[in-house]
Design a protein around this motif. Structure first.
Motif, PDB file in Angstrom:
ATOM      1  N   ILE A  52       0.839  -1.196   0.000  1.00 32.09           N
ATOM      2  CA  ILE A  52       0.000   0.000   0.000  1.00 32.09           C
ATOM      3  C   ILE A  52       0.878   1.252   0.000  1.00 32.09           C
ATOM      4  CG2 ILE A  52      -1.678   1.324   1.364  1.00 32.09           C
ATOM      5  CD1 ILE A  52      -2.867  -1.359   2.205  1.00 32.09           C
ATOM      6  N   GLN A  53       1.943   1.151   0.792  1.00 33.84           N
ATOM      7  CA  GLN A  53       2.868   2.291   0.846  1.00 33.84           C
ATOM      8  C   GLN A  53       3.446   2.590  -0.542  1.00 33.84           C
ATOM      9  OE1 GLN A  53       6.290   1.647   3.404  1.00 33.84           O
ATOM     10  NE2 GLN A  53       7.457   3.077   2.165  1.00 33.84           N
ATOM     11  N   VAL A  54       3.898   1.522  -1.208  1.00 37.18           N
ATOM     12  CA  VAL A  54       4.471   1.698  -2.540  1.00 37.18           C
ATOM     13  C   VAL A  54       3.430   2.276  -3.494  1.00 37.18           C
ATOM     14  CG1 VAL A  54       5.444   0.478  -4.532  1.00 37.18           C
ATOM     15  CG2 VAL A  54       6.162  -0.136  -2.210  1.00 37.18           C
ATOM     16  N   ALA A  55       2.195   1.738  -3.393  1.00 38.53           N
ATOM     17  CA  ALA A  55       1.133   2.238  -4.275  1.00 38.53           C
ATOM     18  C   ALA A  55       0.910   3.730  -4.067  1.00 38.53           C
ATOM     19  CB  ALA A  55      -0.160   1.472  -4.013  1.00 38.53           C
ATOM     20  N   ILE A  56       0.873   4.131  -2.807  1.00 37.41           N
ATOM     21  CA  ILE A  56       0.629   5.546  -2.522  1.00 37.41           C
ATOM     22  C   ILE A  56       1.774   6.420  -3.039  1.00 37.41           C
ATOM     23  CG2 ILE A  56       0.412   7.274  -0.686  1.00 37.41           C
ATOM     24  CD1 ILE A  56      -1.166   5.218   0.908  1.00 37.41           C
ATOM     25  N   ASP A  57       2.987   6.016  -2.666  1.00 42.44           N
ATOM     26  CA  ASP A  57       4.127   6.879  -2.985  1.00 42.44           C
ATOM     27  C   ASP A  57       4.466   6.892  -4.474  1.00 42.44           C
ATOM     28  OD1 ASP A  57       4.303   7.634  -0.424  1.00 42.44           O
ATOM     29  OD2 ASP A  57       5.966   6.311   0.117  1.00 42.44           O
ATOM     30  N   ASN A  58       4.360   5.683  -5.139  1.00 48.13           N
ATOM     31  CA  ASN A  58       4.795   5.631  -6.532  1.00 48.13           C
ATOM     32  C   ASN A  58       3.675   5.862  -7.530  1.00 48.13           C
ATOM     33  OD1 ASN A  58       7.117   5.004  -5.294  1.00 48.13           O
ATOM     34  ND2 ASN A  58       7.294   2.898  -6.106  1.00 48.13           N
ATOM     35  N   HIS A  59       2.441   5.657  -7.095  1.00 46.55           N
ATOM     36  CA  HIS A  59       1.366   5.752  -8.080  1.00 46.55           C
ATOM     37  C   HIS A  59       0.316   6.796  -7.729  1.00 46.55           C
ATOM     38  CE1 HIS A  59       2.937   2.236 -10.161  1.00 46.55           C
ATOM     39  NE2 HIS A  59       3.136   1.722  -8.951  1.00 46.55           N
ATOM     40  N   PHE A  60      -0.175   6.767  -6.475  1.00 46.68           N
ATOM     41  CA  PHE A  60      -1.291   7.657  -6.167  1.00 46.68           C
ATOM     42  C   PHE A  60      -0.844   9.115  -6.151  1.00 46.68           C
ATOM     43  CE2 PHE A  60      -3.652   4.204  -3.540  1.00 46.68           C
ATOM     44  CZ  PHE A  60      -3.694   3.408  -4.665  1.00 46.68           C
ATOM     45  N   VAL A  61       0.212   9.378  -5.389  1.00 50.40           N
ATOM     46  CA  VAL A  61       0.644  10.771  -5.262  1.00 50.40           C
ATOM     47  C   VAL A  61       1.114  11.337  -6.599  1.00 50.40           C
ATOM     48  CG1 VAL A  61       2.210  12.363  -4.111  1.00 50.40           C
ATOM     49  CG2 VAL A  61       1.118  10.527  -2.811  1.00 50.40           C
ATOM     50  N   GLU A  94       6.864  14.783  10.825  1.00 54.48           N
ATOM     51  CA  GLU A  94       7.968  14.120  10.131  1.00 54.48           C
ATOM     52  C   GLU A  94       7.857  14.324   8.615  1.00 54.48           C
ATOM     53  OE1 GLU A  94      10.292  11.126  11.771  1.00 54.48           O
ATOM     54  OE2 GLU A  94      10.271  13.066  12.801  1.00 54.48           O
ATOM     55  N   SER A  95       6.615  14.203   8.140  1.00 53.17           N
ATOM     56  CA  SER A  95       6.459  14.250   6.687  1.00 53.17           C
ATOM     57  C   SER A  95       6.677  15.677   6.160  1.00 53.17           C
ATOM     58  CB  SER A  95       5.095  13.703   6.260  1.00 53.17           C
ATOM     59  OG  SER A  95       4.123  14.720   6.209  1.00 53.17           O
ATOM     60  N   THR A  96       6.329  16.675   6.993  1.00 51.71           N
ATOM     61  CA  THR A  96       6.603  18.031   6.499  1.00 51.71           C
ATOM     62  C   THR A  96       8.092  18.275   6.423  1.00 51.71           C
ATOM     63  OG1 THR A  96       6.305  18.801   8.758  1.00 51.71           O
ATOM     64  CG2 THR A  96       4.502  19.213   7.223  1.00 51.71           C
ATOM     65  N   ARG A  97       8.835  17.625   7.331  1.00 51.42           N
ATOM     66  CA  ARG A  97      10.285  17.781   7.255  1.00 51.42           C
ATOM     67  C   ARG A  97      10.880  16.803   6.237  1.00 51.42           C
ATOM     68  NH1 ARG A  97      11.005  16.541  12.881  1.00 51.42           N
ATOM     69  NH2 ARG A  97       8.891  17.233  13.344  1.00 51.42           N
ATOM     70  N   ASP A  98       9.951  16.150   5.447  1.00 51.65           N
ATOM     71  CA  ASP A  98      10.352  15.208   4.391  1.00 51.65           C
ATOM     72  C   ASP A  98      11.145  14.013   4.896  1.00 51.65           C
ATOM     73  OD1 ASP A  98       9.033  16.066   2.222  1.00 51.65           O
ATOM     74  OD2 ASP A  98      10.600  17.512   1.610  1.00 51.65           O
ATOM     75  N   LEU A  99      10.936  13.672   6.155  1.00 50.91           N
ATOM     76  CA  LEU A  99      11.628  12.502   6.693  1.00 50.91           C
ATOM     77  C   LEU A  99      10.930  11.222   6.280  1.00 50.91           C
ATOM     78  CD1 LEU A  99      12.544  13.872  10.198  1.00 50.91           C
ATOM     79  CD2 LEU A  99      14.080  13.441   8.272  1.00 50.91           C
ATOM     80  N   ILE A 100       9.601  11.277   6.139  1.00 52.60           N
ATOM     81  CA  ILE A 100       8.869  10.111   5.645  1.00 52.60           C
ATOM     82  C   ILE A 100       7.911  10.544   4.556  1.00 52.60           C
ATOM     83  CG2 ILE A 100       8.975   8.776   7.799  1.00 52.60           C
ATOM     84  CD1 ILE A 100       6.052   9.725   8.269  1.00 52.60           C
ATOM     85  N   THR A 101       7.499   9.548   3.754  1.00 53.67           N
ATOM     86  CA  THR A 101       6.520   9.836   2.711  1.00 53.67           C
ATOM     87  C   THR A 101       5.127   9.590   3.268  1.00 53.67           C
ATOM     88  OG1 THR A 101       6.507   7.580   1.933  1.00 53.67           O
ATOM     89  CG2 THR A 101       8.135   9.063   0.949  1.00 53.67           C
ATOM     90  N   LEU A 102       4.154  10.003   2.500  1.00 53.10           N
ATOM     91  CA  LEU A 102       2.760   9.786   2.868  1.00 53.10           C
ATOM     92  C   LEU A 102       2.442   8.286   2.938  1.00 53.10           C
ATOM     93  CD1 LEU A 102       0.642  11.791   3.527  1.00 53.10           C
ATOM     94  CD2 LEU A 102      -0.103  11.772   1.143  1.00 53.10           C
ATOM     95  N   GLY A 103       3.016   7.566   1.981  1.00 53.39           N
ATOM     96  CA  GLY A 103       2.808   6.102   1.955  1.00 53.39           C
ATOM     97  C   GLY A 103       3.298   5.454   3.223  1.00 53.39           C
ATOM     98  N   VAL A 104       4.462   5.874   3.684  1.00 55.97           N
ATOM     99  CA  VAL A 104       5.012   5.311   4.911  1.00 55.97           C
ATOM    100  C   VAL A 104       4.066   5.563   6.077  1.00 55.97           C
ATOM    101  CG1 VAL A 104       6.899   5.487   6.584  1.00 55.97           C
ATOM    102  CG2 VAL A 104       7.407   5.466   4.142  1.00 55.97           C
ATOM    103  N   LEU A 105       3.492   6.739   6.091  1.00 60.31           N
ATOM    104  CA  LEU A 105       2.574   7.091   7.175  1.00 60.31           C
ATOM    105  C   LEU A 105       1.365   6.155   7.209  1.00 60.31           C
ATOM    106  CD1 LEU A 105       2.122   9.287   9.361  1.00 60.31           C
ATOM    107  CD2 LEU A 105       0.644  10.429   7.704  1.00 60.31           C
ATOM    108  N   VAL A 106       0.777   5.949   6.034  1.00 56.66           N
ATOM    109  CA  VAL A 106      -0.387   5.049   5.957  1.00 56.66           C
ATOM    110  C   VAL A 106       0.031   3.629   6.331  1.00 56.66           C
ATOM    111  CG1 VAL A 106      -2.136   4.087   4.443  1.00 56.66           C
ATOM    112  CG2 VAL A 106      -1.536   6.498   4.262  1.00 56.66           C
TER     113      VAL A 106
END
Lengths: 596, 605
Positions: free
Chosen positions: B67-76, B292-304
Motif C-alpha cells: 500500500i505504501q508503494v502504491a501511494i508513494d509511486n502511483h497515487f501521489v 515528520e512528513s513536512t520535514r520530508d523525513l517520511i513519505t505519505l505512503g510510509v505514514l499510511v
C-alpha cells in the motif's frame, strides 16, 4: 421469548449504546482521511502543513476513541448483564420446577443424563441471550453505519467493494454449518472412546480373566484412529475458516487498492478518501465473520431453550388440587387417626403390577411390620403413604379423609420417613439430622417472620435414639463432621442411623421405616426399635423389614407376596399358623446359626 | 518366596496419594521433554508447520508495504504504469497467506492429533497392565477424566495456541524491525503505546482471571447443588425441604451472577480499552507523522503503512496472555496423565516364566492366606486339591471368601502366605497370560460389551470360530435364544447388554466360557432371583456344562452342588469341611445345616 420482554429495557438501551459505539468509532477513519488529504495537498503544493489543523484532528480522534470506548463498555455491560440476569432467572425457575416434579417423572429420566442436559442447555441459553444477541445487533448496526458512510464517499466504490460480500456471507454460512456438523461428528467419536474406556474399566474382571488386554487395546486404538480421522476432517474446516476470516478484510483491501487506486489516480476520489474507505471495509470484516457463528449459536440456543421450557411446563403428577383442604381446617391431630388402605392397586408405567387389591388398616397409634420377599411390593406400599406416587386404583384414608385431599407439604411434614436408600447430603452431620427441622423453621420464618418453636425432641435425643452418639464422638469434628466426598465416608449402618435421627427429630405423627436398619447389627437394631417405639407411643408406625428378631414388639405383621397381602396378624399368631411367615422366620434363624 | 510379599502387592504407592491435587510432581522441563517424545514420530509435518510460520508472517506484513508503494509511486504522482503489478502481488499475498495458514493448521493438527492418540493409547494400555486392585481404589469417573478431558486439554492447547504463539513472536519482532527501518523516530513514538497496552492487558487479564475463577467456583457449587438435589429429590420432598433448597440454590445462583457480572464488566473494559488504545495510536501517528512528513523525513505512503502495521501489532499482544493460560491448563493435564503412566502396580512376572497349556495333574491350594487390607484376613490357611477332571463345589455363607479364592487362582490378586500350585509348580512361576488361558470364568454379574453376540462370545480370541460358538451355544441352549433374534450371532448388544434379559446375559456368559475350551471352568453361580422358567433353563445349562469338565464352582443351589464330585465348605475364611455330599450329610456339621436351610428356602418360595 418472554425473557426478552422482561429485560427489554436492558436490551433496548444496550442497542442504543451499540449504535453510539459504531457511529463514534466509524467517525475516526474520516478524520484520518482528512489528515492524509491535508498532508497530500500540502506536499503537492510544496506548502507547510497546517499543524494546528492536524493537531485538532488528532485530538478529535482521541475524543472519538474515548467516547467509543465508554459507549462500547456500557453497551456490552447492558446486553451481557441482561443475558446473565435471564440465565439467573431461568436457573431459579428451573430449579423450582424440579423441586415440584414427582419421583415418577424422575424415574423416566436418567439422573446423570438429566443434570448434564440441564447444565448444557442453560449454557446454550446464556450464550443465546448474551453473545448471540450482541453479535446480531452489532452486525446490523455496523452494516447500516458503515454502508451509509461508504456511500457518502463513493457509491461506485461501495458497490465494487461489496460485490464479493454475498459470496463471503454464503461461504461463512457453509463454513459454520460444516464446522458444527463436523464438531458434532468428532464429539460422537469422542463419546465412542469414552464408551470403550468405560467398558474396559467396568469390565476389567472379564478383560483380565479372558486375557483380552491386547484385543481391547487394539479396539481402543481403532476408536482413537476414528477420532483422529474425524478431527482431521474438522481441521480441514477450521484450517480453512480462520484464514478465510482473516482474508475477508484483505479481499476488501485488494478491491479498494485496485479499483480505488485507479480512482485516486483518475482523480475521481482523493487519497484521503481512499485511506478512509480502506478503514471502513476493515470494520466490516469481523461482524461479517461473526454473523454465521452467531446464527449457529442462536439455533442451538433456541433448541436448548425449548427443552428447558418443556421441563418448566411439565405439571407434576402428584400435587395439590382444587379439592385440597385449607390448612386452617386441619386439626392438630388430623394425622393421629387410623390409616386405611381400601382395595389399593399400583401399576408401573411398563405395565407390571406392584400392588393388587391391598386392603389394610393401621390403627391409630399402632405399630405395623410389613414383610415379604424382595420385590413383593413392600417399599411401594409405604411410599404411597407419603404420596411419593398415587395408587392407580383404590383409596388411602387417614381418618375419613382421602390422602389426596391433604395439603401435600403438610402431609409430608407430618410423616417421618426413613427411605430404603440412606441418602445424605454433603453437609455436616448436624445439618443432615436437622434437614426436616431446618426446612420447617425456614418455612415458618417466611410465613410469620419469626422462628418456629422447638419441637418436643432435641437434637441430642434424636442422636441418642438412633444410637449415633458413639459414632459422632469418634469423629474429630463431632456433629460438624462433613458427610460425603469432602468429608468422612460413613458406613452403611451409620448413614441409616443418621436418616433415622433425621426422621425422629421431626416428632412425626406417622413414622415410616423402609428397611431402615438393614445395615445395623441385630443387637443395635433391637435397642433402636425399642426406643423408637417408646417415643412413638400413641403415633402410628410402619416398618418394612427383612429381619424378624424384633417383630414380637409390633402390634401386627403384614406379609406381602407379589403385591398382595397373603398373611396378617400378630407375630405369634402367624408363627402358630405355620404359613409363609413361619417358614421365613425359621429360615432366618438357621442362617443366623450358620454365620455366627 | 522369591520376593512376593504383601507390601509390594497391596500398598498403594506414595505418589498415588497425591493424585487428587497431584500437581508439582514433575519439573516443567521433564514434562515438556516427555510430551515431546510423543510428537517425535510426527516431526516432519510439525517441521513443515514451523516452516510456514515465518512465511505467513512475511506475506501478511508485505501487504501494508504494498500500500505504501502504491501511494508513494502511483497515487501521489498519479502514475498508472506498473500499478497492476502491485495489485497482482497483493492478490498473491492474500492467496499465499490463505494456503500457508491452511497448511499450517492442517499439519499441526495432523501431528498433534496422532501424537495425542498415541498418548491416550499409552495410558489405556498401561491401565490394562495395572492390578485389579487399582481399579477398585480409583473411581471410574476419575480414570475416564484422564482419558478424555485431560487429553482434550492438551489437544486444545495444540490446536489453538502453542504453534501460533511462535508465529506471533515472529510477527511481532518483524514488525518492530520493519517500523524501525521505515522510520526510527516514528517507530519509537508508536512503540510508546506498547507498555500502556501491555499494562492494561495484564491488569484486566488478572481481574478477568480472578472473576473467572470465582464464577467457575460458584458455577461448580451451583451444579453440584443441582446434581445433589436431583439425586436426593425424594428426600427433599419427603421432608418438605423444597423452599429451603430453592433458597439455597438462589443464594449460590446470586453469587454466581455477581461473579459473572464482574467478569462481563472486566471483559467489556479490556475489549473496549484495547480498541481505544488502537485508535489513540492512530492519532499519535497522524500527529507525529505529519510533523515528520513536512520535514520530508517520511513519505505519505510510509505514514499510511505505519497505521496498518500498528493495527497488525495489536492482535498478538492482546492474545498472548490468553494463549499462555491455555498452555498452563494443558501442562496440568499432562502432569496428571504422566502420573498415571508412572504407576507401576503391575502383576509381577518372572523373566523366565514357564509356559503352560495343559492341566495334567491338578491344582493345589497349600496353606493359603489372603487379605485385601493389612491383616484383615479373608482367607486363612486354606488347603485343598482339585484333581484333573474333578468338579469341586465351594460352599459357604456370604462373605466366607469363596469369590476371593478364584480371584487368587487367576492371579487377579496374589496370595500373601502359602501358595497355589498347578501340576506341582507355584502359579506365580507361570506366564500370566498362559495361566489365565487355562481358565474360563463365569462371574455372577455377566458383563457384556457393546457390540454383537458373536464378539461377546469370542472376546477377541482368533482361535474361536463360528463352529465352536455354535457348539457352545447349543450346549447351554443359547441357540434357543438366538432363534428368537432373527440376526442370530450378529444380534446387536447395547451397553452392558441392557437389551437382553438377566437370564439371557447369563447364558451368553456360559457360552463365552465354553467356547474358549477351558482346561478348568470357574463358575460363580448367580444368587440373584430370576423367574422360575429362566432358572430352569440356567440349571439345565449348568448341568450340561459340568459334564467331563474340571471345574471349580462357587455354588448356591443344592442341585448344582450335588452335581460336583467333592464339596469344600468355607466358614469365615477357613476351610470347615470337605467331602462328598453323602459324607458331609452324615457328619451333620455346617454343610448339613446349609442343606436344611436350602430346603427351607425352597419350601418358603
Amino acid at each position: 421469548m418472554r425473557y426478552f420482554g422482561r429485560y427489554w429495557i436492558w436490551f433496548a438501551s444496550g442497542s442504543v449504546f451499540l449504535v453510539a459505539t459504531s457511529v463514534l468509532g466509524l467517525m475516526i477513519p474520516r478524520q484520518l482521511g482528512a489528515a492524509v488529504e491535508l498532508l497530500r495537498v500540502a506536499s503537492e503544493a510544496g506548502a507547510p502543513v497546517d499543524m494546528a489543523a492536524i493537531g485538532s484532528l488528532a485530538w478529535l480522534v482521541v475524543a472519538l476513541a474515548v467516547g467509543a470506548c465508554v459507549a462500547r463498555i456500557v453497551s456490552r455491560v447492558l446486553i451481557f448483564y441482561a443475558g446473565r440476569l435471564i440465565e439467573y432467572d431461568v436457573r431459579n425457575e428451573l430449579f423450582g420446577s424440579l423441586t415440584r416434579l414427582d419421583p415418577a417423572w424422575y424415574q423416566r429420566q436418567s439422573t446423570g443424563d438429566l443434570t448434564s442436559r440441564i447444565i448444557n442447555d442453560v449454557n446454550n441459553v446464556r450464550v443465546l441471550y448474551g453473545f448471540s444477541t450482541l453479535n446480531l445487533v452489532n452486525t446490523a448496526v455496523t452494516y447500516t453505519v458503515v454502508l451509509s458512510l461508504m456511500f457518502s464517499v463513493s457509491p461506485r466504490l461501495t458497490w465494487l467493494s461489496l460485490a464479493p460480500y454475498p459470496i463471503i456471507i454464503l461461504t461463512m454460512r457453509l463454513f459454520t454449518r460444516a464446522l458444527y456438523l463436523r464438531t458434532h461428528a468428532a464429539q460422537e467419536r469422542l463419546s465412542d472412546i469414552s464408551t470403550h474406556a468405560q467398558e474396559a474399566i467396568a469390565g476389567v474382571a472379564v478383560v483380565r480373566a479372558f486375557g483380552m488386554e491386547r484385543v481391547i487395546s487394539e479396539r481402543f486404538r481403532a476408536a482413537g484412529d476414528r477420532y483422529v480421522d474425524a478431527n482431521l476432517r474438522l481441521a480441514v474446516v477450521r484450517g480453512a475458516l480462520f484464514p478465510f476470516v482473516a482474508s475477508i478484510g484483505s479481499i476488501g483491501g485488494l478491491i479498494i487498492l485496485y479499483a480505488g487506486g485507479r480512482m485516486v489516480i483518475g482523480a475521481s476520489i482523493t487519497l484521503g478518501e481512499f485511506v478512509e474507505f480502506s478503514a471502513y471495509i476493515t470494520a466490516l470484516a469481523w461482524p461479517t465473520a461473526g454473523l454465521g457463528w452467531a446464527l449457529t449459536v442462536w439455533q442451538r440456543g433456541t433448541a436448548s431453550f425449548d427443552r428447558l421450557m418443556h421441563i418448566l411446563a411439565t405439571r407434576p403428577a402428584v400435587a395439590d388440587g382444587e379439592d385440597t383442604l385449607a390448612p386452617a381446617r386441619l386439626h392438630d391431630d388430623a394425622f393421629r387417626q387410623p390409616v386405611t388402605f381400601e382395595d389399593v392397586g399400583l401399576v408401573w408405567e411398563d405395565g407390571t403390577e406392584a400392588l393388587r387389591g391391598v386392603t389394610l388398616t393401621l390403627p391409630a397409634g399402632s405399630v405395623t411390620a410389613v414383610v415379604g420377599r424382595t420385590g413383593a411390593g413392600k417399599s411401594s406400599l409405604v411410599s404411597l403413604l407419603a404420596r411419593l406416587r398415587d395408587p392407580t386404583s383404590g383409596v388411602i384414608r387417614v381418618g375419613d379423609v382421602p390422602l389426596t385431599r391433604f395439603p401435600l407439604r403438610r402431609l409430608r411434614a407430618s410423616i417421618g420417613y426413613v427411605p430404603q436408600d440412606p441418602l445424605l447430603f454433603s453437609r455436616s452431620i448436624r445439618e443432615n439430622i436437622r434437614f426436616g427441622e431446618l426446612a420447617r423453621q425456614h418455612d415458618a420464618r417466611g410465613e410469620n417472620g419469626e422462628r418456629a418453636g422447638a419441637g418436643r425432641l432435641r437434637l441430642e435425643d434424636a442422636t441418642r435414639i438412633a444410637h449415633l452418639d458413639e459414632a459422632v464422638t469418634s469423629f474429630a469434628d463431632g456433629l460438624e463432621t462433613l458427610v460425603g466426598e469432602r468429608g468422612v465416608t460413613l458406613s452403611g449402618g451409620q448413614k441409616q442411623r443418621v436418616t433415622i435421627a433425621r426422621a425422629v427429630l421431626l416428632d412425626p405423627d406417622i413414622l415410616v421405616l423402609d428397611d431402615a436398619l438393614s445395615s445395623v447389627d441385630t443387637e443395635t437394631e433391637r435397642t433402636i426399635l425399642e426406643e423408637l417405639l417408646t417415643i412413638m407411643e400413641g403415633r402410628t408406625t410402619v416398618l418394612v423389614t427383612h429381619r424378624f428378631n424384633a417383630l414380637h414388639l409390633v402390634d401386627q405383621v403384614v406379609v406381602l407376596d407379589e403385591g398382595q397381602v397373603v398373611e396378617q396378624g400378630t407375630h405369634h399368631e402367624l408363627l402358630a399358623r405355620g404359613g409363609v411367615y413361619a417358614q421365613m422366620v425359621e429360615r432366618q434363624q438357621l442362617e443366623e446359626a450358620l454365620s455366627a | 518366596m522369591r520376593g512376593y510379599n504383601a507390601a509390594s502387592a497391596n500398598t498403594p504407592r506414595k505418589r498415588g496419594q497425591a493424585d487428587a491435587d497431584g500437581l508439582g510432581t514433575y519439573r516443567d522441563g521433564e514434562l515438556a521433554r516427555r510430551l515431546l517424545a510423543y510428537l517425535r514420530p510426527y516431526r516432519w509435518p510439525l517441521i513443515g508447520a514451523l516452516v510456514t510460520l515465518p512465511l505467513v508472517s512475511g506475506l501478511s506484513l508485505l501487504q501494508p508495504h504494498l500500500i505504501q508503494v502504491a501511494i508513494d509511486n502511483h497515487f501521489v504522482p498519479r502514475q498508472l504504469d506498473g500499478f497492476g503489478v502491485i495489485a497482482l502481488v497483493f492478490l498473491g499475498t492474500i492467496v499465499g497467506e490463505f494456503c500457508l495458514r491452511f497448511a499450517q493448521t492442517w499439519l499441526t493438527q495432523l501431528a498433534g492429533e496422532r501424537a495425542l492418540r498415541d498418548l491416550r493409547s499409552a495410558v489405556f494400555d498401561h491401565m490394562q497392565r495395572l492390578r485389579v486392585s487399582f481399579f477398585q481404589r480409583n473411581p471410574t469417573g476419575r480414570l475416564m477424566t484422564r482419558l478424555t478431558s485431560d487429553v482434550d486439554a492438551i489437544q486444545e492447547a495444540i490446536s489453538s495456541g502453542v504453534v501460533t504463539i511462535i508465529g506471533d513472536v515472529i510477527t511481532l519482532s518483524a514488525i518492530v524491525v520493519i517500523l524501525l527501518l521505515k522510520s526510527p523516530t516514528l517507530a519509537l513514538v508508536t512503540f510508546a503505546v506498547v507498555p500502556v497496552l501491555w499494562a492494561v492487558t495484564a491488569l484486566f487479564r488478572y481481574l478477568l482471571r480472578e472473576a473467572y475463577r470465582r464464577s467457575r467456583t460458584a458455577l461448580a457449587r451451583l451444579n453440584s447443588h443441582l446434581q445433589e438435589s436431583v439425586t436426593g429429590m425424594t428426600v427433599i420432598q419427603l421432608f418438605a425441604h423444597e423452599e429451603r433448597s430453592r433458597d439455597e440454590y438462589r443464594r449460590i445462583n446470586r453469587d454466581y451472577l455477581r461473579s459473572a457480572f464482574s467478569f462481563v464488566r472486566w471483559d467489556a473494559m479490556l475489549y473496549a480499552m484495547v480498541e481505544m488504545i488502537g485508535s489513540i495510536t492512530i492519532a499519535l501517528i497522524i500527529w507525529y507523522g505529519a510533523g515528520e512528513s513536512t520535514r520530508d523525513l517520511i513519505t505519505l505512503g510510509v505514514l499510511v503503512a505505519f497505521i496498518e502495521y500498528a493495527q497488525k501489532f495489536f492482535v498478538p499482544i492482546r492474545d498472548l496472555s490468553q494463549k499462555y493460560a491455555t498452555i498452563q491448563g494443558a501442562m496440568a493435564s499432562a502432569e496428571r496423565l504422566l502420573q498415571l503412566l508412572d504407576r507401576d502396580e503391575l502383576i509381577p512376572e518372572d523373566d523366565d516364566a514357564l509356559p503352560i497349556t495343559e492341566l495334567r495333574d491338578g491344582i493345589e491350594f497349600r496353606g493359603v492366606w489372603f487379605a485385601y487390607h493389612d491383616e484383615q484376613w479373608v482367607l486363612r490357611d486354606i488347603s485343598f486339591r482339585i484333581g484333573a477332571g474333578e468338579r469341586v463345589a465351594l460352599v459357604g455363607h456370604t462373605g466366607a471368601g469363596k469369590s476371593t479364592l478364584h480371584g487368587l487362582l487367576t492371579r487377579m490378586y496374589d496370595v500373601q502366605r502359602g501358595a497355589i500350585l498347578i501340576d506341582g509348580v507355584d502359579i506365580r512361576r507361570y506366564r500370566v497370560a498362559d495361566l489365565r488361558r487355562l481358565f474360563a470364568v463365569v462371574l455372577q454379574d455377566g458383563f457384556l460389551f457393546t457390540g454383537d453376540l458373536r464378539s461377546n462370545v469370542v472376546l477377541g480370541d482368533p482361535t474361536v470360530d463360528d463352529a465352536q460358538i455354535r457348539r457352545a451355544a447349543s450346549i447351554v441352549e443359547l441357540d434357543r435364544v438366538l432363534d428368537r433374534h432373527p440376526d442370530g450371532l450378529d444380534h446387536r448388544i447395547r451397553e452392558r447388554g441392557s437389551n437382553l434379559s438377566a437370564g439371557e446375559r447369563q447364558l451368553v456368559c456360559f457360552a463365552r466360557a465354553l467356547a474358549h475350551r477351558p482346561r478348568i471352568l470357574i463358575l460363580d453361580e448367580a444368587t440373584a432371583n430370576i423367574d422360575t422358567e429362566t432358572e430352569a433353563l440356567i440349571q439345565a445349562a449348568i448341568e450340561r456344562m459340568l459334564v467331563r469338565q474340571t471345574s471349580l464352582v462357587v455354588a448356591h443351589r443344592l442341585s448344582t452342588i450335588q452335581r460336583c464330585d467333592r464339596i469344600v465348605v468355607l466358614h469365615h475364611g477357613e476351610l470347615a469341611e470337605q467331602g462328598t455330599h453323602q459324607e458331609l450329610m452324615q457328619q451333620g456339621g455346617l454343610y448339613h445345616k446349609l442343606v436344611r436351610l436350602q430346603y427351607a428356602t425352597v419350601a418358603a418360595e
